[in-house]
Design a protein around this motif. Structure first.
Motif, mmCIF file in Angstrom:
data_model
loop_
_atom_site.group_PDB
_atom_site.id
_atom_site.type_symbol
_atom_site.label_atom_id
_atom_site.label_comp_id
_atom_site.label_asym_id
_atom_site.label_seq_id
_atom_site.Cartn_x
_atom_site.Cartn_y
_atom_site.Cartn_z
ATOM 1 N N LYS A 151 -23.193 13.972 -14.620
ATOM 2 C CA LYS A 151 -24.167 14.830 -14.235
ATOM 3 C C LYS A 151 -24.673 14.441 -12.527
ATOM 4 N N ASP A 152 -24.523 13.033 -12.028
ATOM 5 C CA ASP A 152 -24.868 12.963 -10.783
ATOM 6 C C ASP A 152 -23.861 12.731 -9.775
ATOM 7 N N THR A 153 -22.554 13.452 -10.128
ATOM 8 C CA THR A 153 -21.361 13.152 -9.615
ATOM 9 C C THR A 153 -21.439 14.038 -8.096
ATOM 10 N N LYS A 154 -20.887 13.466 -7.024
ATOM 11 C CA LYS A 154 -20.868 14.119 -5.721
ATOM 12 C C LYS A 154 -19.669 14.663 -5.496
ATOM 13 N N VAL A 155 -19.558 15.997 -4.993
ATOM 14 C CA VAL A 155 -18.276 16.512 -4.609
ATOM 15 C C VAL A 155 -18.139 16.646 -3.158
ATOM 16 N N PHE A 156 -16.824 15.649 -2.520
ATOM 17 C CA PHE A 156 -16.478 15.670 -1.080
ATOM 18 C C PHE A 156 -15.010 16.206 -0.957
ATOM 19 N N PRO A 157 -14.979 16.751 0.351
ATOM 20 C CA PRO A 157 -13.520 17.153 0.620
ATOM 21 C C PRO A 157 -12.431 16.147 1.021
ATOM 22 N N ASN A 158 -12.939 14.997 1.356
ATOM 23 C CA ASN A 158 -12.211 13.882 2.010
ATOM 24 C C ASN A 158 -12.902 12.551 1.842
ATOM 25 N N VAL A 189 1.434 5.479 7.169
ATOM 26 C CA VAL A 189 0.467 5.085 7.967
ATOM 27 C C VAL A 189 0.082 6.330 8.708
ATOM 28 N N ALA A 190 0.802 7.480 8.986
ATOM 29 C CA ALA A 190 0.280 8.699 9.739
ATOM 30 C C ALA A 190 -0.771 9.174 9.066
ATOM 31 N N GLY A 191 -1.651 10.096 9.994
ATOM 32 C CA GLY A 191 -2.531 10.648 9.457
ATOM 33 C C GLY A 191 -2.399 11.912 8.524
ATOM 34 N N GLY A 192 -3.093 11.901 7.525
ATOM 35 C CA GLY A 192 -2.828 12.968 6.378
ATOM 36 C C GLY A 192 -2.214 12.493 5.131
ATOM 37 N N ARG A 193 -1.310 11.423 5.301
ATOM 38 C CA ARG A 193 -0.884 10.661 4.333
ATOM 39 C C ARG A 193 -1.222 9.097 4.238
ATOM 40 N N ASN A 194 -2.053 8.561 4.554
ATOM 41 C CA ASN A 194 -2.562 7.144 4.804
ATOM 42 C C ASN A 194 -3.725 6.988 4.036
ATOM 43 N N LEU A 195 -3.522 7.386 2.908
ATOM 44 C CA LEU A 195 -4.975 7.380 1.803
ATOM 45 C C LEU A 195 -5.195 5.889 1.830
#
Length: 472
Positions: A151-158, A189-195
């Motif tokens: 009920k208190d979960t926040k949604v974020f795009p990243n 290691v590159a941006g977009g795949r370095n989660l």
């Protein structure tokens, strides 16, 4: 990959053709009936196993006996009620089927978390670039009995937006982060795949449960990420859930208790291609091909039971789309829209040597139609032959021992490897004494390396064939 559950074998079995043996043979069998076992099988109750050592979670070498108790029911509906305690804060990365389930398979991390933690579970963030999908699944959860968790979960795009919310507004940090994104966004290691590197930057103290394969990035990048994670020494589990099958743990127990030296492994993974209607799966430039995307489970089990592999020895051959045996009649996607050099092989067959001297083999087939897959894994040692059958639907383990001509049959009807995996991860995050994480990121990187070695070896042999044909 979606794997449909199968009906019980007794409902699917075809009538067997009756065979009447000669009278003399019947009389001989009756006189010596103690030597014969119908269908070559007999059932056997697994022997008790004592508590095992806790497994390292950072990728260090683990004793071969580390595992879970094969005689302890671990299915969700047989697990004890969650004990009371403080709120356990979780962040989820990915709002897709792995995290919230689908009709196509048994995976659903959220349900396992809910059963493991009960009212303690508090999902503080759901991170997905498709925020509309994330909000939709949260609405469904909040309309159910687990509303208190969401009920208190926040949604974020990243990840960055979530970290900024914590810093600027005093949001809650997670104790555990469940990662269910596609592998293209992970392990590099590159941006977009370095989660993972982003997680280390913002949440270095949290535990991570990360799906497999660990990445689609070059293996050198993945090894770099593995090194960073090991150096950080936080709790990490990779989702090779088949390691947690009680049949697989029984195999590990037999190997340990009998001090076996493995001689060979043979894995076979037969996909039902007619039911695979995801275009990216048929395109090597997107899902990396079926061995990396799908066969990874059985390559990982081969390593889990056979040990480290001498990658330099991997050799492989394939049946390609442009060969006569590779012409398929029921492909559910428009393969003409895929570049010819990116179309997947129909059959991939590989062999290798283990560091300990054993030999391994793996065959992946894109040949079956319908919906049910056909998968088996065999292990040989002196006097022993173990065969794991249908691990995704109705796991069975057949064991032939020294001096015997029959095989024991082991079945565990109260098994849920997904729950065992999640339960072990949460126990490790909470520092419980008997936590058993069976797949670290560093170890999973070795499985990833094996699948790439198989793909590259098969492509090399295919290129040599085509070059020879062009000269002819």
């Amino acid at each position: 990959m979606a794997l449909r559950t199968t009906l019980p074998l007794r409902l699917l079995a075809r009538p067997l053709t009756t065979y009447a043996p000669p009278l003399a043979l019947l009389q001989h069998q009756l006189q010596h009936q103690h030597q014969y076992h119908f269908r070559g099988l007999r059932t056997s109750t697994p022997a008790p196993v004592s508590s095992t050592l806790s497994a390292w979670d950072g990728g260090k070498a683990e004793p071969p006996e580390c595992g879970i108790n094969v005689d302890m029911p671990v299915r969700m509906d047989t697990a004890p009620a969650p004990p009371p305690g403080d709120d356990f804060h979780v962040a989820m990365v990915g709002a897709g089927n792995i995290m919230f389930g689908s009709k196509a398979g048994p995976w659903n991390h959220s349900v396992r978390l809910e059963h493991k933690l009960g009212p303690r579970l508090k999902v503080v963030a759901l991170i997905d670039p498709d925020t509309a999908r994330a909000k939709s699944v949260l609405e469904t959860k909040c309309a159910s009995f687990v509303e208190s968790a969401y009920k208190d979960t926040k949604v974020f795009p990243n990840i960055g937006e979530y970290a900024r919310w914590i810093e600027e507004e005093g949001g809650t940090k997670p104790r555990a982060i469940i990662v269910g994104t596609p592998p293209a966004f992970r392990g590099g290691v590159a941006g977009g795949r370095n989660l993972e590197l982003q997680l280390l930057e913002h949440f270095p103290a949290a535990g991570y449960l990360i799906e497999k394969p660990v990445s689609t990035a070059p293996i050198d990048e993945v090894k770099h990420v593995a090194g960073r994670l090991v150096q950080n020494q936080n709790v990490i589990s990779v989702g090779y859930m088949l390691r947690y099958l009680r049949c697989v743990q029984k195999m590990k127990q037999i190997i340990h208790d009998n001090n076996l030296t493995i001689m060979a492994t043979n894995a076979r993974y037969s996909a039902a291609y007619q039911s695979i209607d995801k275009p990216a799966w048929w395109d090597k430039s997107k899902d990396m091909g079926p061995v990396i995307e799908q066969g990874t489970h059985f390559c990982d089990l081969s390593r889990y039971l056979g040990g480290d592999i001498d990658i330099a020895t991997v050799a492989a051959y394939s049946v390609e789309h442009d060969e006569r045996p590779g012409k398929l009649s029921a492909i559910p996607v428009n393969e003409d829209a895929i570049a010819p050099d990116q179309r997947i092989p129909r059959i991939t067959s590989a062999v290798w040597k283990y560091a300990g001297g054993a030999v391994g083999s793996f065959t992946h087939t894109v040949a079956l139609q319908g919906t049910l897959y056909d998968c088996e894994l065999e292990v040989w040692a002196d006097g022993f032959h173990m065969r794991l059958v249908d691990p995704y639907n109705a796991p069975q383990l057949l064991v032939r021992r020294p001096g015997e001509d029959h095989s024991e049959l082991h079945q565990f009807n109260d098994d849920d490897p997904f729950f065992s995996e999640m339960s072990a991860f949460i126990d490790a995050v909470e520092g419980r004494p008997d936590a058993h994480i069976l797949s670290s990121f560093e170890d999973a990187t070795k499985s990833y390396e094996l699948t790439w070695a198989i793909r590259l070896a098969s492509e090399k042999s295919a290129a040599m064939r085509r070059a020879a044909a062009a000269k002819a």
